[in-house]
Design an enzyme around this catalytic site. Structure first.
Site, PDB file in Angstrom:
ATOM      1  N   GLU A 104      25.136 -12.872  30.680  1.00  0.00           N
ATOM      2  CA  GLU A 104      24.443 -12.253  31.684  1.00  0.00           C
ATOM      3  C   GLU A 104      24.919 -12.055  32.898  1.00  0.00           C
ATOM      4  O   GLU A 104      24.913 -11.269  33.669  1.00  0.00           O
ATOM      5  CB  GLU A 104      23.020 -13.358  31.998  1.00  0.00           C
ATOM      6  CG  GLU A 104      22.140 -13.391  30.580  1.00  0.00           C
ATOM      7  CD  GLU A 104      20.798 -14.193  30.836  1.00  0.00           C
ATOM      8  OE1 GLU A 104      21.130 -15.443  31.093  1.00  0.00           O
ATOM      9  OE2 GLU A 104      19.608 -13.655  30.734  1.00  0.00           O
ATOM     10  N   GLU A 124      19.982 -18.125  23.689  1.00  0.00           N
ATOM     11  CA  GLU A 124      19.168 -18.842  24.067  1.00  0.00           C
ATOM     12  C   GLU A 124      18.134 -19.412  23.064  1.00  0.00           C
ATOM     13  O   GLU A 124      17.539 -20.394  23.128  1.00  0.00           O
ATOM     14  CB  GLU A 124      18.610 -18.209  25.132  1.00  0.00           C
ATOM     15  CG  GLU A 124      19.135 -18.452  26.546  1.00  0.00           C
ATOM     16  CD  GLU A 124      20.415 -17.368  26.731  1.00  0.00           C
ATOM     17  OE1 GLU A 124      20.787 -16.492  26.015  1.00  0.00           O
ATOM     18  OE2 GLU A 124      20.836 -16.995  27.780  1.00  0.00           O
TER      19      GLU A 124
END
Ligand SMILES: CCCCCCC[C@H](O)CC(=O)SCCNC(=O)CCNC(=O)[C@H](O)C(C)(C)COP(=O)([O-])OP(=O)([O-])OC[C@H]1O[C@@H](n2cnc3c(N)ncnc32)[C@H](O)[C@@H]1OP(=O)([O-])[O-]
Length: 725
Positions: A104, A124
């Site tokens: 990210e 995740e």
């Protein structure tokens, strides 16, 4: 320093420095804010490169911070926003890994350069959450919805070349990604950055997005039965289509918080850390993983090229360990060779697609009938079928052929390691390496220490597991070890449920809705019913050796279900014969359909034995099967066969299709509450004294009596690791 900055010409290189994996802890986030602030104000800096120390960009958010106040300080998404808004171009130099928050962060940079060995991803979902630092909003804007969904919902690690094809990175280099990023940064100084700011891009697509997302929801629900995180990922990606960036990020955050409230992330993160803890083995002598040096395994041999042996050969070759593969006759050798070569070709193709030369990654496999060729190998793995006499014969041969310091491993799934070791000249170098089928795919490896297994042998086998990319757990020697031993009471309950009025599909549905990859009956059909039948026959539980006059449903005074034996007597061995607890389209078929024959058979059986029908409901089915499983886990802990509850959970999560979002059977028992588990088992056992496996284990009783302390504290009550045979 959590991040450092150096200047190369007019490029500031900011380096994340938080070993071992550069997790983005609160201190790293603070340091990034500071260093980016300085670089943006510094007039001598015209561009910025971001990298990670020790050849790793970043493994993402510091998972240990979740659920603590540290996660609330300096949000990663705010940092990402600042980087993206920078007027000076920012280039991410990805080495090793850019995962989760790490990717990210890289997506917030204007350019991304990766080295060819690196992997990127948003994993995740595998720890029960979703990317929550803008990843679900930026990635779809970069690579489109279908590709982004695939990356985010599956959470897989993507090799650099695939990342390049997908458009996640701009450049892949063979040499230093940092040098290449500095060069790129210098080249783009002064160029407009607007199109490089992903949050400002529009999602373009010809697809009917709502239909596409709805279909994905349905597919995902089926595929990840019961897991909440994949569904939350899709909803976050949907927000990227429907909402402007900043509102999409708000939605992402809300979804993160609601996931947290389900308890699934906590279970999956417990599973994540338990896997890492399992590698830190301990021994009854007090020795631990760090006190023993493993020996290097440069060459290996595999005896037996059945399904297991083939998978083991592939695993070794993929780990770049040259293998000698042995079979007993020319026909078996030829069959094995064909199968192995075809699997290796597939692996080579995958490597080519990733930009690697297969020769540099896959080690050679040499096929032979001659045991004599094993004289120089460092380690042998025997993978013939489960027969003690056959295994002993092989170990005798190995003992005379192999060099004196070679390690001898057996891939038995439950036979006595000490007995096998006893026929060799080196019982201290004999160890169990219990792979799971297919061995080149399944993550779990149970390493079984015998009474005389030396610490060096243990260290070597545990290290080999790591090299093979396995989740490796050290256990003690007892019949069936840990995983299979726990299956006994679980399958016993499943059979009793059939006797009492359930059908295979009812029980399987209940367990699959609980989250198991496969219910007990589908699992037995897949494994082959004849395997258990042979073992029960050898033990005299069925067949000609059962004493005359033994009641059909009793053995040694305890309840016994002969259902599986009766199926085998009718030639129903499961998938391989096209018939078992279910019927299949053909022998070897995979699609299980309820079989009227089984229904009829069960009804007749209940009538013959005058069993009162009391079919259990879904909740009762799950309780009986899962509590039986966990109860045996407590016994295993009492016996010191597993050294902690985490090890048992790791085994179940990785080898038995247990739903990771429930943490493992021991975690689940703790989650439900040990007093409740104890009381339920006690009630059942009082009503069914002829089912001793349901008698609550002493350790469970002890822990329940003090209210069921958190799982970490059980260690204090657990017996010392021993060898129980
Ligand atoms: C509203 C709230 C906002 C939230 C914001 C969310 C932001 C973001 O979207 C969420 C994330 O990034 S979530 C994260 C997403 N990222 C992931 O899910 C990646 C998870 N990690 C991995 O997949 C593997 O560890 C690697 C492939 C990184 C390394 O594999 P390898 O080379 O076989 O090595 P190894 O043995 O595996 O690990 C070595 C040591 O590092 C430790 N550790 C590792 N990662 C850690 C972490 N993130 N953290 C902490 N520790 C981490 C590991 O425990 C071990 O410690 P030990 O004390 O020595 O035992």
């Amino acid at each position: 320093m959590a991040a450092t900055r150096r200047l190369v010409n007019t490029v500031a290189v900011i380096t994340i420095n938080h070993p071992p994996v550069n997790a983005l802890s609160s201190s790293v986030r603070h340091a990034l804010v500071e260093e980016f602030g300085k670089a943006s104000k510094d007039p001598t800096v015209e561009a910025i490169v971001l990298n990670g120390s020790n050849g790793k960009f970043s493994a993402g958010a510091d998972i240990r911070e979740f659920g603590t106040s540290a996660i609330k300080t300096v949000s990663l998404e705010d940092i990402n926003g600042t980087i993206e808004a920078s007027q000076k171009p920012v280039v991410a130099a990805i080495e090793g890994i850019a995962l989760g928050g790490g990717l990210e962060l890289a997506l917030a940079c204007h350019y991304r350069v990766a080295d060819i060995q690196s992997r990127v991803g948003l994993p995740e979902v595998l720890i029960g959450i979703l990317p929550a630092a803008g990843g679900t909003q930026r990635l779809p804007r970069l690579i489109g919805i279908p590709a982004a969904l695939d990356v985010i919902v599956r959470g897989r690690h993507i090799p650099a070349t695939e990342a390049l094809n997908l458009g996640i990175v701009d450049e892949v280099v063979q040499g230093s990604a940092v040098d290449a990023a500095i060069q790129l940064a210098q080249k783009v100084i002064g160029l407009p950055l607007n199109k490089r700011r992903l949050s400002t891009l529009r999602i373009s697509s010809n697809l009917n997005m709502e239909d596409f997302l709805d279909t994905t929801v349905e597919k995902t629900k089926k595929q990840f039965r019961g897991a909440q995180a994949p569904m939350a990922c899709i909803e976050a990606v949907r927000a990227s289509v429907l909402l402007p960036y900043h509102r999409g990020v708000e939605k992402e955050r809300q979804l993160f918080l609601s996931l947290w409230a389900t308890g699934q992330p906590q279970a999956q993160q417990y599973a994540f850390f338990s896997e890492r803890e399992a590698a830190k083995w301990s021994h009854p002598s007090g020795a631990r993983w760090y006190s023993e040096e493993p020996k290097l395994v440069r060459t290996a041999a595999v005896i037996g090229l059945g399904t297991m042996g083939r998978g083991i050969v592939i695993s070794l070759s993929k780990a770049n360990i040259p293998v000698i593969a042995i079979e007993q006759d020319a026909y078996q050798l030829e069959m094995g060779k064909k199968a192995v070569n075809s699997l290796l070709e597939r692996e080579a193709e995958k490597l080519k697609q990733q930009g690697f030369s297969p020769g540099s990654k896959l080690a050679s496999v040499h096929f032979t009938l001659a045991f004599g060729e094993l004289q120089d190998v460092d380690l042998v793995i025997e993978a013939v079928y489960e027969n003690m006499e056959l295994k002993k014969e092989i170990f005798r041969k190995l003992s005379s052929v192999c060099k004196s310091n070679a390690f001898l491993c057996t891939n038995t799934s439950g036979l006595n390691i000490d007995e096998i070791a006893s026929v060799t000249d080196r019982p201290n170098q004999v160890i169990g390496t219990h792979f799971f089928s297919p061995a080149n795919i399944m993550k779990l490896l149970e390493v079984v220490r015998g009474q005389q297994t030396s610490l060096t042998t243990i260290a070597t086998a545990m290290n080999l597991g790591k090299i093979l990319g396995k989740v490796t757990v050290l256990v003690g020697n007892c019949p069936l070890f840990v995983g299979n031993r726990m299956l006994g009471p679980y399958l016993e309950q499943a059979s009793y449920l059939l006797e009492e009025g359930c059908y295979p599909e009812t029980v399987d549905r209940a367990m699959e809705e609980f989250g198991f990859a496969m219910g007990p009956f589908r699992m037995m059909d897949l494994a082959g019913l004849d395997v258990g039948w042979r073992s029960r026959t050898e033990k005299g539980l069925t067949g000609a050796n059962v004493p005359q006059g033994t009641p059909a449903r009793k053995r040694l005074g305890n309840r016994y279900s002969p259902l599986a034996d009766l199926l085998c007597e009718s030639g129903r061995f499961g998938q391989k014969t096209g018939k078992g607890w279910y019927q299949y389209e053909k022998p070897g078929g995979r699609t299980a359909r309820p079989d009227p024959w089984v229904k009829d058979f069960l009804q007749k059986y209940r009538k013959t034995h005058q069993i009162k029908q009391q079919p259990s409901n879904q909740e009762q089915i799950v309780e009986r099967c899962v509590y039986a499983l966990a109860n045996e886990g407590f016994r295993i802990l009492e016996d010191g066969i597993a050294s902690c509850p985490e090890d048992i959970d790791v085994i179940y999560n990785n080898g038995y299709g247990w739903p990771k979002y429930r943490g493992g059977p021991m975690y689940y028992a703790s989650f439900v509450g040990l007093p409740k588990v104890f009381n339920t088992l006690e009630k059942y056992y009082k009503a069914n004294a002829d089912v001793p496996s349901m008698k609550p284990a002493f350790l469970l009783k002890k822990l329940a009596a003090v209210g069921g302390p958190p799982i970490k504290e059980w260690r204090l009550q657990v017996g010392k690791p021993v060898n129980k045979l």
